[in-house]
Design a protein around this motif. Structure first.
Motif, mmCIF file in Angstrom:
data_model
loop_
_atom_site.group_PDB
_atom_site.id
_atom_site.type_symbol
_atom_site.label_atom_id
_atom_site.label_comp_id
_atom_site.label_asym_id
_atom_site.label_seq_id
_atom_site.Cartn_x
_atom_site.Cartn_y
_atom_site.Cartn_z
ATOM 1 N N ASN A 232 0.815 -1.215 0.000
ATOM 2 C CA ASN A 232 0.000 0.000 0.000
ATOM 3 C C ASN A 232 0.847 1.263 0.000
ATOM 4 N N ILE A 233 0.289 2.325 -0.580
ATOM 5 C CA ILE A 233 0.762 3.689 -0.339
ATOM 6 C C ILE A 233 -0.447 4.446 0.195
ATOM 7 N N SER A 234 -0.248 5.173 1.271
ATOM 8 C CA SER A 234 -1.400 5.677 2.025
ATOM 9 C C SER A 234 -1.215 7.104 2.498
ATOM 10 N N ARG A 235 -2.326 7.660 2.930
ATOM 11 C CA ARG A 235 -2.327 8.923 3.685
ATOM 12 C C ARG A 235 -2.486 8.528 5.150
ATOM 13 N N ASP A 236 -1.530 8.893 5.963
ATOM 14 C CA ASP A 236 -1.512 8.453 7.361
ATOM 15 C C ASP A 236 -1.718 9.616 8.320
ATOM 16 N N LEU A 237 -2.318 9.274 9.446
ATOM 17 C CA LEU A 237 -2.345 10.183 10.588
ATOM 18 C C LEU A 237 -1.729 9.404 11.745
ATOM 19 N N THR A 238 -0.611 9.887 12.267
ATOM 20 C CA THR A 238 0.023 9.223 13.410
ATOM 21 C C THR A 238 -0.172 10.082 14.649
ATOM 22 N N ARG A 239 -0.404 9.402 15.784
ATOM 23 C CA ARG A 239 -0.659 10.103 17.055
ATOM 24 C C ARG A 239 0.207 9.502 18.161
ATOM 25 N N ASP B 193 -6.519 11.154 -5.083
ATOM 26 C CA ASP B 193 -5.906 12.096 -4.140
ATOM 27 C C ASP B 193 -4.383 12.013 -4.122
ATOM 28 N N LEU B 194 -3.821 10.897 -4.586
ATOM 29 C CA LEU B 194 -2.356 10.746 -4.615
ATOM 30 C C LEU B 194 -1.834 10.521 -6.036
ATOM 31 N N SER C 223 -7.274 6.994 -1.873
ATOM 32 C CA SER C 223 -6.205 6.078 -1.484
ATOM 33 C C SER C 223 -6.447 5.557 -0.071
ATOM 34 N N THR C 224 -5.690 4.533 0.287
ATOM 35 C CA THR C 224 -5.759 3.972 1.636
ATOM 36 C C THR C 224 -5.441 5.051 2.673
ATOM 37 N N THR C 225 -6.150 5.023 3.790
ATOM 38 C CA THR C 225 -5.817 5.910 4.910
ATOM 39 C C THR C 225 -5.619 5.063 6.172
ATOM 40 N N PHE C 226 -4.593 5.433 6.933
ATOM 41 C CA PHE C 226 -4.312 4.791 8.211
ATOM 42 C C PHE C 226 -4.358 5.840 9.309
ATOM 43 N N ASP C 227 -4.999 5.503 10.424
ATOM 44 C CA ASP C 227 -4.973 6.306 11.635
ATOM 45 C C ASP C 227 -4.249 5.449 12.677
ATOM 46 N N LEU C 228 -3.021 5.830 13.016
ATOM 47 C CA LEU C 228 -2.130 4.994 13.829
ATOM 48 C C LEU C 228 -1.834 5.664 15.163
ATOM 49 N N GLU C 229 -2.180 4.978 16.241
ATOM 50 C CA GLU C 229 -1.947 5.529 17.579
ATOM 51 C C GLU C 229 -0.821 4.747 18.262
ATOM 52 N N TYR C 230 0.201 5.475 18.742
ATOM 53 C CA TYR C 230 1.370 4.865 19.380
ATOM 54 C C TYR C 230 1.469 5.297 20.837
ATOM 55 N N ASP C 231 2.166 4.489 21.648
ATOM 56 C CA ASP C 231 2.485 4.924 23.013
ATOM 57 C C ASP C 231 3.846 5.618 22.998
#
Length: 276
Positions: A13-20, A57-58, A82-90
């Motif tokens: 995949n190639i994606s639009r990501d939101l990392t938190r 969009d990409l 395109s694929t979107t990922f919402d990724l939450e990290y500690d």
């Protein structure tokens, strides 16, 4: 030397990501394993192409500064998002939660199968992530003379490792983190695997050949700005060096150093489309 090395075709995949992160790091950025593996391989001197599906969009990515060095010939352009990922990290950089909308990547399996059939003697890296039908793609690869390596993504690793298990002994290299290695060890006899690269965040990465440790490298310490994509960066760098006949130990040292540099710098922004 690099121009004589066979191209690496990276299915993913190639994606639009939101990392938190709890300390407010992160934000919107470009992501996707196919992008990071391909970029890392290219930077390490090996031509690479993402075998991916891009939405409207990409669609402009191939011409974007910094991305125009990639070979984009294996991409499929599709109508939709395109694929979107919402990724939450500690705070330790461990993934806590992943939310995904696959968008046009639902067409990735069909696109990948067609590409493998067209280039049956190519060298592939398969990012074993949803929504890819791993059984279909690895099964097709096993019918060809193509060399292939694989990696996984922890939220889906258990299911993907079990799906991939029959073909893993045929892979040149597997890339897993420490948690994924434990899942791998339950699913297959790791003594049958020719090369497994096991990462463990800031701790030593090791390479196991048929179950025996043959190399280790501790990543140089860098403050982590963004960890998502570090494993993909390591994989692309490692594969590029190994393809030139670099020793396992040297390739692992180069790969861990590249991943450490990657986490220390700001993320790839989503480039604005060009107008006119």
């Amino acid at each position: 030397m690099g121009e004589h090395v066979e191209r690496l075709d990276v299915i993913g995949n190639i994606s639009r990501d939101l990392t938190r992160y709890p300390d407010h790091r992160g934000g919107a950025r470009l992501g996707g394993a196919a992008l990071f593996v391909s970029l890392a391989a290219t930077k390490a001197g090996r031509r690479a192409t993402p075998v991916c599906v891009l939405g409207d969009d990409l669609a402009h990515l191939p011409g974007a500064p910094g991305l125009d060095a990639l070979d984009w010939s294996a991409r499929l352009q599709a109508e939709g998002t395109s694929t979107t990922f919402d990724l939450e990290y500690d705070l330790q950089g461990e993934l806590v939660e992943a939310r995904t909308d696959y968008g046009v990547a639902e067409a990735l399996t069909e696109h990948a199968l067609g590409h493998v059939s067209t280039y049956p003697h190519a060298t592939f890296h398969v990012c074993c992530r949803r929504p890819l039908d791993v059984e279909a793609v690895l099964g097709r690869l096993a019918e060809t003379t193509a060399q292939f390596s694989v990696d996984f993504f922890l939220p889906s690793a258990e299911a993907m490792i079990h799906a991939a298990a029959p073909w893993l002994p045929a892979a040149t290299t597997l890339f897993v983190n420490a948690a994924e290695y434990r899942l791998l060890d339950q699913a297959v006899d790791c003594d049958t695997l020719s090369e497994v690269v096991v990462t463990d965040g800031p701790r030593a990465a090791v390479v196991r050949a048929f179950g025996r440790q043959v190399a280790s490298a501790v990543p140089p310490p860098h403050p982590a700005h963004e960890v998502s994509g570090a494993g993909d960066t390591l994989a692309g760098t490692y594969l590029a060096h190994r393809s030139r006949g670099t020793t396992t130990a040297r390739a692992l040292a180069e790969a861990t150093a590249a991943a450490a540099r990657y986490v220390a710098v700001p993320s790839l922004p989503i480039p604005a489309p060009r107008h006119g």
